[in-house]
Design an enzyme around this catalytic site. Structure first.
Site, PDB file in Angstrom:
ATOM      1  N   LYS A 111      38.900  -9.807 -11.853  1.00  0.00           N
ATOM      2  CA  LYS A 111      38.850  -9.410 -10.435  1.00  0.00           C
ATOM      3  C   LYS A 111      40.241  -8.953 -10.038  1.00  0.00           C
ATOM      4  O   LYS A 111      41.243  -9.386 -10.621  1.00  0.00           O
ATOM      5  CB  LYS A 111      38.428 -10.602  -9.563  1.00  0.00           C
ATOM      6  CG  LYS A 111      37.785 -10.209  -8.255  1.00  0.00           C
ATOM      7  CD  LYS A 111      36.340  -9.790  -8.450  1.00  0.00           C
ATOM      8  CE  LYS A 111      35.673  -9.435  -7.143  1.00  0.00           C
ATOM      9  NZ  LYS A 111      34.202  -9.325  -7.325  1.00  0.00           N
TER      10      LYS A 111
HETATM   11  P1  NAD Z   1      32.164  -4.495   2.208  1.00  0.00           P
HETATM   12  O1  NAD Z   1      33.595  -4.402   2.488  1.00  0.00           O
HETATM   13  O2  NAD Z   1      31.385  -3.231   1.995  1.00  0.00           O
HETATM   14  O3  NAD Z   1      31.421  -5.309   3.355  1.00  0.00           O
HETATM   15  C1  NAD Z   1      31.835  -6.578   3.779  1.00  0.00           C
HETATM   16  C2  NAD Z   1      31.180  -6.841   5.117  1.00  0.00           C
HETATM   17  O4  NAD Z   1      31.505  -8.170   5.528  1.00  0.00           O
HETATM   18  C3  NAD Z   1      31.678  -5.909   6.234  1.00  0.00           C
HETATM   19  O5  NAD Z   1      30.585  -5.576   7.073  1.00  0.00           O
HETATM   20  C4  NAD Z   1      32.660  -6.789   6.990  1.00  0.00           C
HETATM   21  O6  NAD Z   1      32.823  -6.419   8.338  1.00  0.00           O
HETATM   22  C5  NAD Z   1      31.977  -8.128   6.873  1.00  0.00           C
HETATM   23  N1  NAD Z   1      32.869  -9.262   7.121  1.00  0.00           N
HETATM   24  C6  NAD Z   1      34.163  -9.415   6.735  1.00  0.00           C
HETATM   25  N2  NAD Z   1      34.651 -10.576   7.197  1.00  0.00           N
HETATM   26  C7  NAD Z   1      33.640 -11.164   7.863  1.00  0.00           C
HETATM   27  C8  NAD Z   1      33.502 -12.381   8.569  1.00  0.00           C
HETATM   28  N3  NAD Z   1      34.528 -13.233   8.648  1.00  0.00           N
HETATM   29  N4  NAD Z   1      32.312 -12.672   9.142  1.00  0.00           N
HETATM   30  C9  NAD Z   1      31.278 -11.811   9.039  1.00  0.00           C
HETATM   31  N5  NAD Z   1      31.330 -10.652   8.397  1.00  0.00           N
HETATM   32  C10 NAD Z   1      32.500 -10.328   7.817  1.00  0.00           C
HETATM   33  O7  NAD Z   1      32.027  -5.454   0.929  1.00  0.00           O
HETATM   34  P2  NAD Z   1      30.800  -5.585  -0.069  1.00  0.00           P
HETATM   35  O8  NAD Z   1      31.110  -4.773  -1.262  1.00  0.00           O
HETATM   36  O9  NAD Z   1      29.526  -5.415   0.675  1.00  0.00           O
HETATM   37  O10 NAD Z   1      30.956  -7.118  -0.525  1.00  0.00           O
HETATM   38  C11 NAD Z   1      30.401  -8.196   0.215  1.00  0.00           C
HETATM   39  C12 NAD Z   1      30.260  -9.409  -0.686  1.00  0.00           C
HETATM   40  O11 NAD Z   1      29.439  -9.080  -1.813  1.00  0.00           O
HETATM   41  C13 NAD Z   1      31.566  -9.932  -1.293  1.00  0.00           C
HETATM   42  O12 NAD Z   1      31.480 -11.327  -1.446  1.00  0.00           O
HETATM   43  C14 NAD Z   1      31.592  -9.287  -2.660  1.00  0.00           C
HETATM   44  O13 NAD Z   1      32.403  -9.987  -3.577  1.00  0.00           O
HETATM   45  C15 NAD Z   1      30.132  -9.380  -3.020  1.00  0.00           C
HETATM   46  N6  NAD Z   1      29.696  -8.447  -4.056  1.00  0.00           N
HETATM   47  C16 NAD Z   1      29.885  -7.106  -3.932  1.00  0.00           C
HETATM   48  C17 NAD Z   1      29.421  -6.254  -4.934  1.00  0.00           C
HETATM   49  C18 NAD Z   1      29.526  -4.766  -4.802  1.00  0.00           C
HETATM   50  O14 NAD Z   1      28.977  -4.066  -5.673  1.00  0.00           O
HETATM   51  N7  NAD Z   1      30.148  -4.212  -3.792  1.00  0.00           N
HETATM   52  C19 NAD Z   1      28.832  -6.787  -6.089  1.00  0.00           C
HETATM   53  C20 NAD Z   1      28.649  -8.163  -6.179  1.00  0.00           C
HETATM   54  C21 NAD Z   1      29.081  -8.979  -5.160  1.00  0.00           C
END
Ligand code: NAD
Length: 422
Positions: A111
């Site tokens: 990561k």
């Molecule tokens: P992103 O940046 O696209 O979206 C994150 C969202 O969370 C945004 O809407 C943001 O405003 C919101 N957010 C941030 N802080 C917050 C809070 N304190 N309370 C409520 N909402 C909040 O990120 P993403 O890629 O969608 O990732 C989200 C989660 O999924 C993370 O834990 C990431 O590790 C996990 N994840 C992502 C992927 C991927 O392919 N992008 C794959 C596996 C896991």
């Protein structure tokens, strides 16, 4: 031996270690192999000078943690967030190791993170920072070494800049170094949707097992970013009602169902949900305790805690985010026994699976249709689901522990079989 270095003084890292210990106890792992499997292999800290638009130079801090390199090149996203710490990145890298191993990908786990609020940067500043980060970690990555991808705060444009920086160093186009790229630069069809689509696949599959049809399904989602919005869309198209969504600005609740297309258009126009009038404004804390069939945390770690775990009114938790549930909350949920929990390493594995497909397509220079991508994805998800539920029965443990037992045991076996060098 304890992990004594203060860089590991992070509640998220300790959470990942505690989960590991529970699974390792079940496996009765030999102490040497246990410690070798648990510890991150390599932690890189970089300082990045970036010229800001006002002419000043600002120094940003970044990390890349490679937790496991024994089972293939490392794989894992890059997070841009103001609260990123090395311990958090190490925990996320550890979870990547178990996730890749659980779903059978030929990868280790890694990561990356940069301590920055990307919303505060201009496009030019963001590009310079992204390129500088890639420049600094360049000696440690590559299509056969470590392959990054997007995570919170990063997107396909950032992946494109990073791929370009790497390719310029190599002297040729080398798209296999990073996944989550734009289609025009070797991205895979379906990658943008993959994580949310995979979360929705698990939700539908487990609801089917429980005999709950789409028209009786209400969904609440914390975090309306890439994962949350794609999961919302897939479940909405299936016929479920999305009654609550949120982002860092707060949440919206509408018991009659949120107009998802309007919410997505609002975020497209305003970059967040603030001012969206499709429901009643609520806080993120209230959102998590709403009565619903499925709760999907899809933002950051440690939001389901001992404070709210007893108050949850959902039938299912589908962990789109990594590490959203603390160890104490896990215990409460297990004791309650009325909530089906689909753990992160299983639930959000669709993202890394389609990243793997993207990498394969890049290495072969042969590109698949979206239908082929999703068909292969669903088959891998179904296999992982079946093996986790079989292991859950075998050890009479939680679904999280079962998933970790599988992921950890495969990594440990590979390390044991490889032996020690020299
Ligand atoms: P992103 O940046 O696209 O979206 C994150 C969202 O969370 C945004 O809407 C943001 O405003 C919101 N957010 C941030 N802080 C917050 C809070 N304190 N309370 C409520 N909402 C909040 O990120 P993403 O890629 O969608 O990732 C989200 C989660 O999924 C993370 O834990 C990431 O590790 C996990 N994840 C992502 C992927 C991927 O392919 N992008 C794959 C596996 C896991």
């Amino acid at each position: 031996m304890a992990l004594t270095n203060t860089i590991y003084n992070s509640t998220v890292f300790q959470q990942a270690c505690k989960q590991f210990d529970i699974a390792a106890d079940i496996l009765g792992m030999d102490p040497g192999l246990r410690e070798r499997t648990k510890r991150p292999r390599r932690c890189v800290i970089v300082s990045m000078p970036v010229r800001m638009d006002n002419g000043q130079i600002e120094i940003f801090e970044g990390y890349r943690v490679q937790h496991n390199l024994s089972t293939g090149p490392a794989k894992g996203g890059i997070r841009f967030h103001q609260d990123v710490t090395l311990g958090e990145v190490a925990a996320l890298a550890m979870w990547m190791s178990w996730k890749c191993s659980l779903v059978g990908l030929p990868y280790g786990g890694a990561k990356g993170g940069v301590v920055v609020d990307p919303r505060g940067l201009s496009k030019g500043e963001l590009e310079r920072l992204s390129r500088r980060y890639m420049q600094e970690i360049l000696p440690f990555i590559g299509p056969n070494v470590d392959i990054p991808a997007p995570d919170v705060g990063t997107n396909e444009q950032i992946m494109a800049w990073m791929m370009d920086t790497y390719s310029n160093h190599q002297g040729h186009y080398d798209p296999g170094v990073i996944t989550g790229k734009p289609i025009a630069l070797g991205g895979s069809l379906g990658r943008k949707e993959a994580t949310g689509e995979g979360v929705a696949w698990f939700v539908k599959s487990y609801l089917q097992d429980m005999g709950i049809p789409p028209e009786k399904t209400s969904v609440v989602i914390q975090g309306f970013g890439n994962v949350g919005s794609e999961a919302a869309l897939a479940l909405y198209n299936w016929g479920a009602e999305i009654i609550g969504i949120s982002d860092y600005t707060g949440g919206v609740y509408n018991p009659k169902g949120i107009d998802l297309k309007a919410a997505m258009a609002h975020v497209e126009a305003h970059k967040n949900l603030q001012g969206f009038t499709g429901g009643e404004a609520i806080t993120n804390e209230q959102l998590l305790e709403l009565e619903c069939t499925v709760l999907i945390p899809a933002a950051l770690e440690r939001v389901i805690t001992e404070k709210n775990a007893g108050k949850l009114k959902c039938r299912m938790i589908a962990e789109g985010a990594n590490g959203p549930t603390t160890n104490a909350a896990d215990k409460i949920i297990e004791e309650r026994g009325d909530i089906e929990l689909i753990p992160d390493v299983l639930c959000n594995s669709g993202g890394v699976i389609v990243s793997y497909f993207e990498w394969l397509q890049n290495l072969q220079n042969y590109y698949w249709t979206k239908g082929e991508v999703f068909d292969k994805l669903y088959r891998m998800l179904a296999k992982a689901k079946a093996s986790v539920d079989e292991t859950k029965k075998k050890y009479n443990c939680s679904r999280r522990t079962a998933a970790l037992v599988l992921g950890i045991s495969r990594v440990a076996e590979a390390k044991a079989k490889r032996g020690l060098f020299p």
